[in-house]
Design a protein around this motif. Structure first.
Motif, mmCIF file in Angstrom:
data_model
loop_
_atom_site.group_PDB
_atom_site.id
_atom_site.type_symbol
_atom_site.label_atom_id
_atom_site.label_comp_id
_atom_site.label_asym_id
_atom_site.label_seq_id
_atom_site.Cartn_x
_atom_site.Cartn_y
_atom_site.Cartn_z
ATOM 1 N N UNK A 84 11.784 62.593 -65.835
ATOM 2 C CA UNK A 84 11.643 62.218 -67.258
ATOM 3 C C UNK A 84 10.738 60.998 -67.390
ATOM 4 N N UNK A 85 10.985 60.019 -66.526
ATOM 5 C CA UNK A 85 10.190 58.782 -66.587
ATOM 6 C C UNK A 85 8.718 59.064 -66.265
ATOM 7 N N UNK A 86 8.492 59.869 -65.234
ATOM 8 C CA UNK A 86 7.094 60.175 -64.855
ATOM 9 C C UNK A 86 6.346 60.821 -66.023
ATOM 10 N N UNK A 87 7.055 61.634 -66.785
ATOM 11 C CA UNK A 87 6.376 62.316 -67.888
ATOM 12 C C UNK A 87 6.034 61.386 -69.040
ATOM 13 N N UNK A 88 6.920 60.455 -69.373
ATOM 14 C CA UNK A 88 6.518 59.533 -70.448
ATOM 15 C C UNK A 88 5.411 58.615 -69.940
ATOM 16 N N UNK A 130 12.943 72.593 -68.154
ATOM 17 C CA UNK A 130 13.695 72.406 -66.910
ATOM 18 C C UNK A 130 12.916 71.511 -65.943
ATOM 19 N N UNK A 131 13.635 71.036 -64.950
ATOM 20 C CA UNK A 131 13.086 70.011 -64.057
ATOM 21 C C UNK A 131 11.809 70.451 -63.346
ATOM 22 N N UNK A 132 11.801 71.683 -62.813
ATOM 23 C CA UNK A 132 10.641 72.092 -62.016
ATOM 24 C C UNK A 132 9.348 72.067 -62.835
ATOM 25 N N UNK A 133 9.419 72.608 -64.055
ATOM 26 C CA UNK A 133 8.198 72.662 -64.853
ATOM 27 C C UNK A 133 7.675 71.251 -65.125
ATOM 28 N N UNK A 134 8.561 70.361 -65.534
ATOM 29 C CA UNK A 134 8.089 69.021 -65.914
ATOM 30 C C UNK A 134 7.730 68.184 -64.688
ATOM 31 N N UNK A 135 8.326 68.507 -63.556
ATOM 32 C CA UNK A 135 7.924 67.847 -62.310
ATOM 33 C C UNK A 135 6.479 68.236 -61.996
#
Ligand code: HEM
Length: 638
Positions: free
Chosen positions: A443-447, A142-147
């Motif tokens: 998503x972009x920040x994570x890649x 979910x968004x919060x975790x990956x943020x």
């Protein structure tokens, strides 16, 4: 109690009132983290004296046995969540030693997501279900975790481990587990050594596939607890070796990682794993609530000979646990039977809610003259605890050491160390998790972060989740360590679960021979057919059916043995067997085929079906099938 036949209920019905009000108070706060878990009792046996390094009594002589209690858990999900969530598996072991309780807390990954305990509540808030919606449960997708991950790059290392196959273990009996934090061993000369602990399962380290973990979460949310209980009930006691990695104090600055940094592993190839004993889990709990729910582990519970290093996260953990345990269990939780030491113990505590221990002394303070200074802390010269006089220096600051700041070298080493199949699964997991993130920027920040670990991996993930290819490249590190890959751990057929898919008119001797051989090799079997009751062989042998095709699932089996046979509803029987075969095949699992099951495999394909062992013209069938079960997966299968 009612007035008349049809009510109303009477206020004087005290029995109902008591029963109902008692029932309404049956829940206590669940653990804020690790709410979902299970465990068992067992013994730890020391292999050899560790006297040279520690004076801890339970490690002083070969053969010394100590009772233990273990609880395994996930982190994010609530108490009723599924066992197979992609998450860490944490593992508390309470050693009931003659010197008091020693709690060893470990995780099935050698690194922690945070280097600074101040970040723990932030990280957990981001990991927990969204505060507005209350979901997703037991999932990081979910968004919060990956943020959080993208904006706290020190977390990337453990996240890589969670996204690897280690995040979806096959069984609590098949996980490796690390103390992560650095402790001190102290010997009877007062000499200290840095130490980290690792558990290694004798059955090897094995995992589910992501698809299996997700499906099993619905089919049997209790999969891991059931697996542990069943193995112990069947006498196949889970065994784990405990090892230590030791670093002399004078070598504190010798390595290219900081020995106090919990977001870095100590490679076994550099700091060897030294086995010190073996734990056997041999008794299931009698009462889930009294034992598993009320057990309280605390890294601060140590015995003489084990002490704390300056590891900043460990230091914070020394405070965090007891505080939350007071909240969930009350002031006297240490007297709850599962938490009580087996040695005599005393302190000056006599009060607090639910005090049921009745101390008869008149003095509850120290020092005193009325009771000869008792009770008091046992002095060190009589075996009482004494802290190692650690050196501390510097100013009190809220900052992380520069020596903690290399966030990418070790994740890159972990990546380099994985086998191609492990890398493939990790990319799938990342693509699934990030693919469920709605916010495109996250998503972009994570890649853009993942590229530091591996360019090709980050580009594949970017492609799968519909964002721009990341610029930049991974850190130029080529090191790899075999100990970090699960494929190098032991494999065994023992305790693997085989589903026997069978109808009537089977060849009696053929099937009973195979069943006996599976049994002798410690392989668990479930007999599965159209209906409960029995199936009957051509020669009259009757076998009891454990499950129907409806009450179990191919996802719950490690291998299948297709016997086939006759059924009242042959078309349905055949399609059920075909479905089980399809799922087992898709998940690379071993498949054995009896003479009566040949129609389920295509003759033309037979030779190409890797891991599909046919009994046709095959005198070695049983041995080949058992060795295929031992191999567990056939990754090369097309
Ligand atoms: C900043 C770091 C950490 C904090 C603040 C923290 C906090 C907590 C808290 C609040 C609990 C619940 C205790 C309870 O209600 O009984 C807990 C349980 C636990 N933690 Fe941690 N933790 C941290 C890091 C770690 C690490 C590094 C490990 C292991 C290597 C670990 C292993 C465990 C285990 C095994 C449990 C017990 C779960 C059970 O009762 O079965 N934790 N932790």
């Amino acid at each position: 109690m009612k007035a008349g036949d049809r009510g109303p209920s009477l206020r004087q019905d005290y029995e109902f009132f008591e029963k109902m009000t008692r029932f309404g108070k049956e829940e206590i706060p669940e653990r804020v983290v690790h709410a979902r878990g299970y465990g068992a009792h067992g013994d730890f046996e020391c292999y050899e004296s560790m006297k040279e390094y520690t004076k801890a009594g339970f490690l002083q002589e070969a053969g010394k046995k100590t009772s233990v209690f273990v609880r395994f858990s996930t982190v994010q999900g609530s108490r009723g969540s599924k066992d197979t969530a992609r998450d860490m598996r944490c593992w508390g072991t309470k050693f009931y030693t003659e010197e008091g309780n020693y709690d060893l807390t470990t995780i099935n990954m050698p690194v922690k997501i945070n280097q600074d305990a101040m970040k723990f509540p932030d990280m957990m808030h981001a990991y927990f279900p969204n505060p507005r919606t209350g979901f997703p449960q037991a999932s990081a997708a979910h968004d919060n975790f990956w943020d959080y991950v993208a904006n706290n790059p020190e977390s990337l290392h453990q996240v890589m481990w969670i996204m690897s196959d280690r995040g979806v273990p096959r069984s609590y009996r098949m996980i490796e587990s690390w103390s992560i934090n650095t402790y001190l061993f102290v010997n009877d000369q007062g000499k200290a050594t840095f130490v980290r602990f690792t558990w290694k399962p004798l059955l090897g380290v094995h995992s589910l596939l992501m698809d299996e973990a997700q499906k099993i979460g619905g089919i049997d949310p209790d999969y891991h607890r059931r697996d542990l209980r069943e193995a112990i009930d069947r006498g196949a006691y889970p065994e784990y070796e405990l090892g230590v990695q030791l670093i002399p104090m004078e070598d504190e600055f010798k390595y290219d990682f900081d020995v106090l940094d919990p977001s870095k592993f100590w490679p076994e190839e550099i700091v060897p794993f030294h086995p010190v004993g073996k734990m056997t889990l041999n008794k299931n709990v009698d009462n889930e609530f009294a034992e598993l729910e009320q057990v309280a582990f605390n890294p601060a519970n140590v015995v003489p000979g084990i002490d704390f290093s300056n590891d900043p996260v460990l230091q914070a953990r020394l405070i965090a646990y007891q505080s939350t345990q007071y909240h969930r269990l009350g002031a006297n939780f240490q007297d709850i039977p599962i938490n009580q030491p087996v040695c005599p113990y005393h302190n000056n505590t006599r009060r607090g809610a639910m005090r049921y221990r009745i101390d008869v002394d008149q003095v509850d303070y120290h020092k005193n003259s009325l009771a000869n200074n008792t009770p008091s802390t046992t002095p060190p010269e009589e075996g009482g605890y004494e802290h190692y006089p650690k050196k501390v220096e510097g100013q009190a600051i809220r900052a992380r050491s520069e020596s903690f700041k290399d966030y990418f070298t070790q994740p890159r080493i972990f990546w380099n160390s994985m086998a191609p199949i492990e890398k493939k699964h990790t990319i799938q997991a990342l693509s699934y998790q990030l693919g469920r993130v709605k916010n495109e920027s996250v998503r972009q920040q994570n890649v853009n972060l993942l590229v530091n670990v591996d360019k090709e991996m980050a580009c594949t993930v970017a492609d799968n989740i519909g964002v721009e290819q990341p610029s930049g490249s991974h850190v130029p590190v080529t090191t790899s360590y075999p100990s970090l890959s699960m494929v190098n751990s032991p494999y065994s057929a023992s305790t693997q679960k085989a589903g026997i898919l069978i109808g009537d008119s089977f060849q009696d001797e053929e099937v009973t021979d195979v069943l006996n051989a599976l049994n002798q090799n410690g392989i668990f079997t479930d007999i599965i057919s159209e209906k409960l009751g029995t199936v009957t062989g051509a020669g009259g042998t009757k076998l009891k059916v454990d499950y129907t095709f409806m009450t179990t699932s191919p996802y719950l089996l490690d291998s299948i043995y297709i016997v086939g046979g006759n059924s009242m509803n042959q078309a349905k029987f055949n399609s059920d067997v075909a479905y089980f075969m399809q799922v087992a095949y898709k998940h690379f699992k071993p498949i054995g085929v009896a003479s009566t099951g040949q129609s389920f495999i295509q003759p033309s394909e037979e030779k190409n079906l890797l891991g599909v062992i046919s009994s046709a013209n095959n005198p070695d069938f049983t041995q080949e099938f058992i060795s295929a079960i031992g191999q567990q997966r056939f990754w090369e299968r097309k």
